[in-house]
Design a protein around this motif. Structure first.
Motif, PDB file in Angstrom:
ATOM      1  N   VAL A 115       0.860  -1.191   0.000  1.00 46.33           N
ATOM      2  CA  VAL A 115       0.000   0.000   0.000  1.00 46.33           C
ATOM      3  C   VAL A 115       0.892   1.234   0.000  1.00 46.33           C
ATOM      4  CG1 VAL A 115      -1.897   1.205   1.136  1.00 46.33           C
ATOM      5  CG2 VAL A 115      -1.689  -1.283   1.361  1.00 46.33           C
ATOM      6  N   LEU A 116       0.666   2.116  -0.945  1.00 42.13           N
ATOM      7  CA  LEU A 116       1.426   3.364  -1.030  1.00 42.13           C
ATOM      8  C   LEU A 116       0.459   4.534  -1.104  1.00 42.13           C
ATOM      9  CD1 LEU A 116       4.072   2.407  -3.762  1.00 42.13           C
ATOM     10  CD2 LEU A 116       4.393   2.419  -1.287  1.00 42.13           C
ATOM     11  N   ALA A 390       2.232  16.814   3.298  1.00 41.75           N
ATOM     12  CA  ALA A 390       1.887  15.421   3.042  1.00 41.75           C
ATOM     13  C   ALA A 390       2.855  14.515   3.788  1.00 41.75           C
ATOM     14  CB  ALA A 390       1.968  15.134   1.549  1.00 41.75           C
ATOM     15  N   SER A 391       2.324  13.434   4.314  1.00 45.92           N
ATOM     16  CA  SER A 391       3.166  12.348   4.807  1.00 45.92           C
ATOM     17  C   SER A 391       3.080  11.213   3.797  1.00 45.92           C
ATOM     18  CB  SER A 391       2.661  11.837   6.169  1.00 45.92           C
ATOM     19  OG  SER A 391       2.675  12.858   7.129  1.00 45.92           O
ATOM     20  N   SER A 392       4.235  10.690   3.377  1.00 48.04           N
ATOM     21  CA  SER A 392       4.213   9.516   2.523  1.00 48.04           C
ATOM     22  C   SER A 392       3.746   8.327   3.351  1.00 48.04           C
ATOM     23  CB  SER A 392       5.607   9.212   1.972  1.00 48.04           C
ATOM     24  OG  SER A 392       6.150  10.353   1.375  1.00 48.04           O
ATOM     25  N   ILE A 393       3.037   7.431   2.693  1.00 50.97           N
ATOM     26  CA  ILE A 393       2.523   6.230   3.348  1.00 50.97           C
ATOM     27  C   ILE A 393       3.116   5.006   2.649  1.00 50.97           C
ATOM     28  CG2 ILE A 393       0.432   4.845   3.728  1.00 50.97           C
ATOM     29  CD1 ILE A 393       0.351   7.313   5.403  1.00 50.97           C
ATOM     30  N   VAL A 394       3.723   4.123   3.425  1.00 48.31           N
ATOM     31  CA  VAL A 394       4.241   2.861   2.877  1.00 48.31           C
ATOM     32  C   VAL A 394       3.841   1.740   3.827  1.00 48.31           C
ATOM     33  CG1 VAL A 394       6.267   1.572   2.078  1.00 48.31           C
ATOM     34  CG2 VAL A 394       6.283   4.075   1.993  1.00 48.31           C
ATOM     35  N   ALA A 395       3.155   0.728   3.291  1.00 45.03           N
ATOM     36  CA  ALA A 395       2.838  -0.458   4.090  1.00 45.03           C
ATOM     37  C   ALA A 395       3.092  -1.679   3.212  1.00 45.03           C
ATOM     38  CB  ALA A 395       1.388  -0.421   4.558  1.00 45.03           C
ATOM     39  N   ALA A 396       4.155  -2.397   3.546  1.00 44.87           N
ATOM     40  CA  ALA A 396       4.502  -3.570   2.737  1.00 44.87           C
ATOM     41  C   ALA A 396       3.841  -4.809   3.315  1.00 44.87           C
ATOM     42  CB  ALA A 396       6.015  -3.750   2.691  1.00 44.87           C
TER      43      ALA A 396
ATOM     44  N   VAL B 333       3.503  -1.902  15.113  1.00 45.38           N
ATOM     45  CA  VAL B 333       2.484  -2.322  16.078  1.00 45.38           C
ATOM     46  C   VAL B 333       1.513  -3.280  15.400  1.00 45.38           C
ATOM     47  CG1 VAL B 333       2.647  -0.165  17.381  1.00 45.38           C
ATOM     48  CG2 VAL B 333       1.003  -0.341  15.493  1.00 45.38           C
ATOM     49  N   ALA B 334       0.715  -3.943  16.207  1.00 47.80           N
ATOM     50  CA  ALA B 334      -0.199  -4.958  15.678  1.00 47.80           C
ATOM     51  C   ALA B 334      -1.221  -4.342  14.714  1.00 47.80           C
ATOM     52  CB  ALA B 334      -0.905  -5.672  16.829  1.00 47.80           C
ATOM     53  N   ALA B 335      -1.688  -3.124  15.036  1.00 45.51           N
ATOM     54  CA  ALA B 335      -2.744  -2.518  14.219  1.00 45.51           C
ATOM     55  C   ALA B 335      -2.329  -1.106  13.770  1.00 45.51           C
ATOM     56  CB  ALA B 335      -4.044  -2.459  15.011  1.00 45.51           C
ATOM     57  N   PRO B 336      -1.369  -1.034  12.831  1.00 37.99           N
ATOM     58  CA  PRO B 336      -0.824   0.287  12.466  1.00 37.99           C
ATOM     59  C   PRO B 336      -1.846   1.224  11.841  1.00 37.99           C
ATOM     60  CG  PRO B 336      -0.021  -1.431  10.972  1.00 37.99           C
ATOM     61  CD  PRO B 336      -0.707  -2.125  12.096  1.00 37.99           C
ATOM     62  N   TRP B 337      -2.782   0.697  11.060  1.00 39.33           N
ATOM     63  CA  TRP B 337      -3.776   1.576  10.423  1.00 39.33           C
ATOM     64  C   TRP B 337      -4.711   2.191  11.452  1.00 39.33           C
ATOM     65  CZ3 TRP B 337      -3.153   3.082   5.510  1.00 39.33           C
ATOM     66  CH2 TRP B 337      -2.340   2.298   4.683  1.00 39.33           C
ATOM     67  N   ASP B 338      -4.890   1.511  12.583  1.00 38.02           N
ATOM     68  CA  ASP B 338      -5.711   2.088  13.649  1.00 38.02           C
ATOM     69  C   ASP B 338      -4.991   3.227  14.358  1.00 38.02           C
ATOM     70  OD1 ASP B 338      -7.629   0.259  13.046  1.00 38.02           O
ATOM     71  OD2 ASP B 338      -7.080  -1.146  14.654  1.00 38.02           O
ATOM     72  N   LEU B 339      -3.652   3.154  14.367  1.00 34.20           N
ATOM     73  CA  LEU B 339      -2.875   4.194  15.041  1.00 34.20           C
ATOM     74  C   LEU B 339      -2.700   5.422  14.143  1.00 34.20           C
ATOM     75  CD1 LEU B 339      -1.269   4.955  17.567  1.00 34.20           C
ATOM     76  CD2 LEU B 339       0.708   3.722  16.625  1.00 34.20           C
ATOM     77  N   ILE B 349       5.585   7.664   6.703  1.00 33.43           N
ATOM     78  CA  ILE B 349       5.071   6.743   7.711  1.00 33.43           C
ATOM     79  C   ILE B 349       5.145   5.332   7.159  1.00 33.43           C
ATOM     80  CG2 ILE B 349       3.127   6.208   9.227  1.00 33.43           C
ATOM     81  CD1 ILE B 349       2.149   9.117   8.773  1.00 33.43           C
ATOM     82  N   PHE B 350       5.806   4.442   7.899  1.00 34.25           N
ATOM     83  CA  PHE B 350       5.990   3.049   7.497  1.00 34.25           C
ATOM     84  C   PHE B 350       5.139   2.185   8.408  1.00 34.25           C
ATOM     85  CE2 PHE B 350       9.590   5.623   6.470  1.00 34.25           C
ATOM     86  CZ  PHE B 350       9.869   5.282   5.156  1.00 34.25           C
ATOM     87  N   LEU B 351       4.193   1.488   7.830  1.00 29.46           N
ATOM     88  CA  LEU B 351       3.204   0.786   8.643  1.00 29.46           C
ATOM     89  C   LEU B 351       3.480  -0.714   8.717  1.00 29.46           C
ATOM     90  CD1 LEU B 351       1.562   3.274   7.027  1.00 29.46           C
ATOM     91  CD2 LEU B 351      -0.273   2.416   8.486  1.00 29.46           C
TER      92      LEU B 351
END
Lengths: 430, 430
Positions: A115-116, A390-396, B333-339, B349-351
């Protein structure tokens, strides 16, 4: 005749170059500003009291900085119904324009689970500087506060120097309140910028400082830039008008004077293919100056930084305009939309004979805080973006990390960054 | 144990405040940079020759500044196939991310004939600074050149200090060419920023200067800001990790060290609700440091600017993170999108547990040039926007001018600007 008319390309270029570099702050001014900022940082409110006495001839205690609720209320009684209506019309139109194309948070989901995106949020606090001095500028209030409001800034603070009797002009107070801004401090100059950057016991530090001011205010903004965000470093105002034979001399002359009357350092330039118009405009400028209420100041600007160039073609005019990169560009020609594609650098572009710059200064909708002194080569009007980040968002996902991890390790090793590689390797272990 | 663990809120705040202000350039350095810039402005290439001899111990003539075509060609033979493939993968992913949501020109037509809009154009020329020094940074090349290219900048120029033998690292040359950048000058430091701002006989002046560098480069960018656009004033890098009990100590430790290994002034902070994890991470950091190839440098960073805070809740962690406004924020953390909704200020931000910052440093897609030292409160990553600017568009019809003209006159009179009013009045005359 004060307004010079130039016909040679080389002379025109030299003159435009000279005018483009008329902004000259000195090392001594920068030193003075450094000292003011240091004093505000160290001594807080007391430094503000001292500088207000010194520069504004007002004796204010910290408790006096904030404009009182009764002064805010009274301001509505002190402006005419016509002015209030005009402020409200301007507020409505500027708001509507700034609500267009506000950057929005987005994320995208890749098939491999990565997710980016970009997440936009407003700054927490913004500080707006509104100059005092020669006049009251309710339009400055609107042009700075509205984008902050549209961005969603929760706390907007205004600073403005106290007038001759210590008060702030009612039109400024009304404009602020129309924007929902009630926290207004009577502090001006470099010391006000320092207060917004460092905070004092009375005045909060903010995240972004915007608004125009004199050379000291601009130097202060440059010096605090990095600790806080700023809109831009505003120099003296300028207009460049490209006109052909279809333009009316009296209108063009008024537009040039509308720029010149701002400031003795303002620049007013006409590039025209029509030598008859060139002469007629020069005569009109002289005539309109005769009974001008700010004749001395305006004459100074016209004498030093006024210029008419007779060009060979509109294409040549566009080329010279691009080199100058004017804050305001009027295309007072028969077919302005046809000329537009040749324009690369300008803060705001006013097309056609029915679009005097003044319309954009007040209420067409776009912001009137624009890049000056050639900064239109690389920067834009103040806008909602000034108050957003803006904050960049990265979720691998595990799958995406596995797919990309090896390349990250290769790049990290090439850059000699061991733990970068390790942080991926440890996650790829079974 | 070098990595301090703090459990008291007040101590944590004080420490975070200290770390957040670790960037301290001095007045003496600013003076030195002012002198370098003045020399480059006055003496051009000769100043570059002299400073390159003094600071980089290289004897280059102006004809040597430009990296030769044969050096560019040879670079492809000097990088491994794995590295070339990784650079190309990164190039592809970064390009795709930056192509999202590029601001587009728009106009809107009002019923009364008024046309308003914004027209986006790229800057003509951009200059990218790529540091040399401790290592080669092909990723810096990609992260600066790709957004310039996506923006449509026609001329992208790179400057980078010559290495120990006068050459530029082949990985840097390859990365540049992958971005279509061949104009690379072997000049570094504040003098390179001066060359890009003022131009010399050999090096062109540009409109925007981007890229990271040491304190002299950053001070030079601040001083030329206004004459040219810049991306930001980069301070030393930093990561703040929020972790709960589901995080793995060895991964968190590697992520902290991946930040610390950049620079002795880099900061690596962990906020965790789990005191067992806090201790385990501290031990892991010590262990991973034992055989670290950059042990001395990395230890220094960890000792001065490393910190673990045991927090009471994730909400408290988010609050502390917002006050710090980190360049990089990991939500391990376990639930990064909630944080996420509780985070207001962070560059990137790296989730989640599968997203080490290193992924974003190299090839996730978003830019790795991010606001540091709390600047995430008000600014964003380098992006395509850095190389674009907008011109406001205003075109009034006779009908719209008639409808709005009177309000403009009222506002102009309130501001004491006679010719502003006149420029409208003359057009309203029958």
């Amino acid at each position: 005749m004060m307004l010079r008319v130039v016909t040679q390309g080389a002379e025109a270029r030299a003159e435009l170059g000279r005018i483009g570099q008329r902004l000259a702050d000195t090392q001594a001014q920068a030193e003075q500003v450094r000292e003011i900022l240091a004093q505000v940082q160290q001594r807080g409110d007391q430094a503000l009291v001292d500088y207000t006495r010194q520069f504004d001839q007002q004796e204010l205690s910290p408790a006096d900085f904030l404009v009182s609720g009764s002064a805010l209320d009274a301001a509505y009684q002190q402006v005419s119904p016509e002015l209030l209506a005009a402020i409200r019309l301007a507020h409505k139109r500027i708001t509507e324009f700034h609500q267009q194309r506000v950057p929005q948070t987005w994320v995208q989901f890749a098939p491999d689970g990565m997710v980016l995106g970009k997440r936009y949020t407003a700054v927490d606090k913004a500080g707006v500087y509104v100059p005092g001095g020669r006049a009251a500028y309710p339009s400055t209030v609107l042009m700075n506060c509205i984008p902050a409001r549209v961005a969603g800034v929760e706390r907007v603070v205004m600073v403005t120097p106290p007038g001759a009797e210590g008060a702030v002009h009612p039109a400024v107070l009304v404009a602020a309140q129309e924007c929902g801004v009630q926290e207004i401090y009577r502090i001006g100059g470099a010391q006000a910028i320092g207060a917004l950057a460092f905070g004092t016991a009375t005045i909060p530090w903010v995240d972004v400082v915007t608004g125009p001011g004199n050379v000291y205010v601009t130097l202060a903004k440059k010096q605090v830039y990095g600790r806080v965000g700023i809109d831009s470093l505003a120099g003296p105002s300028e207009v460049l008008i490209i006109a052909d034979g279809t333009a009316k001399a009296n209108q063009v002359a008024a537009d040039l004077l509308a720029q010149a009357e701002h400031d003795p350092s303002a620049a007013a330039i006409l590039l025209t293919t029509d030598s008859t118009l060139a002469q007629a405009v020069a005569q009109e400028v002289a005539m309109q100056l005769e009974h001008h209420p700010r004749r001395l100041l305006t004459e100074k600007s016209i004498a030093h930084y006024g210029l008419v160039v007779v060009v060979e073609s509109l294409a040549q005019a566009a080329e010279l305009a691009n080199e100058f990169a004017p804050e305001h560009l009027e295309l007072a020609v028969a077919a302005p939309w046809d000329l537009l594609p040749q324009i690369r650098h300008a803060g705001a572009i006013f097309l056609g004979h029915h679009t005097p710059e003044a319309l954009g200064d007040y209420l067409a909708g776009p912001n009137h805080t624009l890049p000056t002194s050639g900064a239109a080569r690389f920067s834009s009007a103040l806008g909602v973006e000034t108050f957003l980040k803006a904050s960049s968002i990265v979720a691998a996902s595990p799958a995406s990390l596995h797919q990309l991890g090896e390349a990250v390790v290769v790049l990290a090793q090439a850059e000699g960054l061991h733990s970068h590689a390790e942080s991926v390797r440890l996650r790829l272990e079974p």
